[in-house]
Write a protein that holds these residues in place. Sequence first.
Motif, mmCIF file in Angstrom:
data_model
loop_
_atom_site.group_PDB
_atom_site.id
_atom_site.type_symbol
_atom_site.label_atom_id
_atom_site.label_comp_id
_atom_site.label_asym_id
_atom_site.label_seq_id
_atom_site.Cartn_x
_atom_site.Cartn_y
_atom_site.Cartn_z
ATOM 1 N N ALA A 178 0.622 -1.338 0.035
ATOM 2 C CA ALA A 178 0.173 0.113 -0.172
ATOM 3 C C ALA A 178 0.433 1.544 0.373
ATOM 4 O O ALA A 178 1.516 1.295 0.872
ATOM 5 N N VAL A 204 -2.260 1.007 -4.234
ATOM 6 C CA VAL A 204 -1.663 -0.608 -3.737
ATOM 7 C C VAL A 204 -0.062 -0.845 -5.182
ATOM 8 O O VAL A 204 -1.080 -0.960 -6.453
ATOM 9 N N ILE A 231 -8.855 -3.048 -7.451
ATOM 10 C CA ILE A 231 -7.592 -3.568 -5.782
ATOM 11 C C ILE A 231 -9.392 -3.627 -4.896
ATOM 12 O O ILE A 231 -9.046 -3.118 -4.013
ATOM 13 N N SER A 257 -0.990 -5.195 -13.406
ATOM 14 C CA SER A 257 -2.323 -4.467 -13.046
ATOM 15 C C SER A 257 -2.477 -3.719 -14.488
ATOM 16 O O SER A 257 -3.543 -2.952 -14.027
ATOM 17 N N LEU A 316 -9.839 0.590 2.852
ATOM 18 C CA LEU A 316 -9.455 -0.016 1.372
ATOM 19 C C LEU A 316 -9.574 -1.740 1.519
ATOM 20 O O LEU A 316 -8.342 -1.806 2.394
ATOM 21 N N THR A 362 -8.105 -4.494 -0.274
ATOM 22 C CA THR A 362 -7.523 -5.000 -1.590
ATOM 23 C C THR A 362 -7.686 -6.493 -1.923
ATOM 24 O O THR A 362 -6.878 -6.760 -3.351
ATOM 25 N N ALA A 406 -6.758 3.491 -5.380
ATOM 26 C CA ALA A 406 -8.108 3.128 -4.895
ATOM 27 C C ALA A 406 -8.941 4.588 -6.007
ATOM 28 O O ALA A 406 -8.705 5.893 -5.356
ATOM 29 N N GLU A 462 -5.344 -8.486 4.523
ATOM 30 C CA GLU A 462 -5.316 -7.608 3.094
ATOM 31 C C GLU A 462 -6.260 -6.353 2.973
ATOM 32 O O GLU A 462 -6.640 -5.353 2.026
ATOM 33 N N HIS A 503 -7.664 -8.075 -5.452
ATOM 34 C CA HIS A 503 -6.879 -7.456 -6.548
ATOM 35 C C HIS A 503 -6.233 -8.558 -7.060
ATOM 36 O O HIS A 503 -5.363 -9.402 -6.206
#
Length: 667
Positions: free
Chosen positions: A301, A313, A374, A368, A358, A360, A324, A340, A363
């Motif tokens: 992060a 991320v 995510i 990505s 958040l 994740t 995000a 996570e 993800h």
Amino acid sequence: MGDDVQTLPYGSWPSPIDAALAAAHDGHPEWVGFVGDEAWWTEPRPTEGGRRTLVRRRTDGSEESVLPAPWNVRSRVIEYGGRPWAGTMGAGDRPLVVFVNFADQRLYRYEPGGDPRPLTPVSPVGGGLRWADPVLRLDLGEVWCVLEEFTGDGPTDVRRVLAAVPLDGSAAQDRDALRELTDARHRFVTGPRISPDGRHVAWLGWDHPRMPWDGTELVLASVADDGALREPRTVAGGPEESIAQVDWARDGALLYASDRTGWWNLYRDGEPVCPREEEFGGPLWKLGQRWFAPLESGLIAVVHGRGATALGVLDPETGEVVDAAGPWTEFASTLAVHGERVVGVGASPRSAHEVVELDTLPHARTDSRGGAPIGRARVIGAGHDDSVDPAYYPEPQIRTFTGPDGREIHAHVYPPHHPGCVAPGDELPPYVVWAHGGPTSRAPLVLDLSIAYFTSRGIGVAEVNYGGSTGHGREYRNRLREQWGVVDVEDCAAVALALADEGTADRDRLAIRGGSAGGWTAAASLTVTDVYACGTIVYPILDLAGWGEGETHDFESQYLETLVGPLAEVPARYAERSPTEHADRITAPFLLLQGLDDVICPPAQCERFLARMEGRRVPHAYIAFEGEGHGFRRAETMIRALESELSLYAQVFALNPPGIPTLELDK
């Protein structure tokens, strides 16, 4: 706009955003962390004497302030403080938390259902014993943290080491029961970061006259079976390389943010993982600031950006970052992870700082660039609540201006804005230029009701991220080296005059204001330019020689060596640039605000400055606040400060804001 829009002069628009409302929303949550599955953080309470409380968010979504008044969760290490708490789930799945109490700076142990119990003693010497950036070592029955210990009564009679505090309270009255983990090889240290296997510890250190954004060293040591640290060695950093943060990946790789390329980028075991011309770190004004946090999956992060910050991320295998989704345009330098889950503090021009989580998990651990999601970001604490119609909020413009020698100057311009008022067509608005503190810092683009207090009344605000500000790389930051009082003053003036030249602002109704280092820039601007009709100077530096020769605290006691130049080599420069030495040049009215408990910019600076103003017949006011230090925290102080500032502008600019007490100006 409807038929009910009024035409009123700038500065006289009626606004629902009063000083009490702005004060109630001052400050923001910080120092997020997890205790088991629960997110915790600190939060300001301006109406409770400005204390900071510890907030707990239970897994069912309920929220509570853990410690009642007068407990104040705030460290004074290096005066700006640092992370003041740590927690985990103890026996019986009950939270076990340690925290620093501001009043006595002792470290306390707290478990819900009981009273806090002191873990550290009180020292009668100087500023006593202070603590920051704690890490719980339940396996050793200890808390590992930074110890700041005063050895005399002077502000620089101090040493800093890493120390282990027994969790059983045996050191509460016994200094000898504290175990020092390091010697005082560095003047300044950050808290320990322990490897996943518990066999290594990393931390940052630096020495005078460097500040941490100039150069730091990354120190690595092994941990013996008895908990002692062995063979500390420097593995990265140096006088011209600033490492802002260090941590460990789950697989034992050493992660750190270094600006060796001119930008704070992330490194894994010394290798760059995401080389970009943007920042993955920042100025280490407080111990324990966190711009990145490794997740169990191997992802990281990150709080990153250029001129602003996003929460993202990072995949260290591909170097890709996915940010995000959400309305936030700025994230603070505090992060926590659990599994996570990521928790941070985000804000935007339409919302104040709030605690954001958040998840994740969705993800995909693939490149990505394919747009893998995510997960969902949501507000879980200190949620922004529109206390007035957001139609009254300012609408900022992100601007880049041209300064002397063609250099770029970054700024945020907030024009006057009111849903029910306009000014006569031939009138230009007054503007106040805001100079941020630091000066190695920046003005974030977030909702600030203190700005809305002015813009909703018809007074524009321009926040200037002058040369020396962070967020734009080391070269931009280094513009201020030996140029403080020159580049910052020139850049603020260039923005003010550009706004006037383009017809945005009234050339005859320009003001400048700033606090701390920004107070210096405001005062210096009044002494060397004729740009401003008045100024507001808040807990400022005014006399460089006095400040640089023992009047301030240890952390910044040699800051001027780089900002102005070596005192031993250029003493005349210190006098040449000090507003106190040139008070005879000031002709513009000003307001001077000061906390009487300020040890960073002490009241003596203001008093000497005012003594030089005697007999000058320049309209001014000086308000000193008892119980306030560097940065006002009490609601009643902030209310009086804002209303006094508005009254100054009203008198100088011939404005008529309704319902504002008149500030008495001395001559």
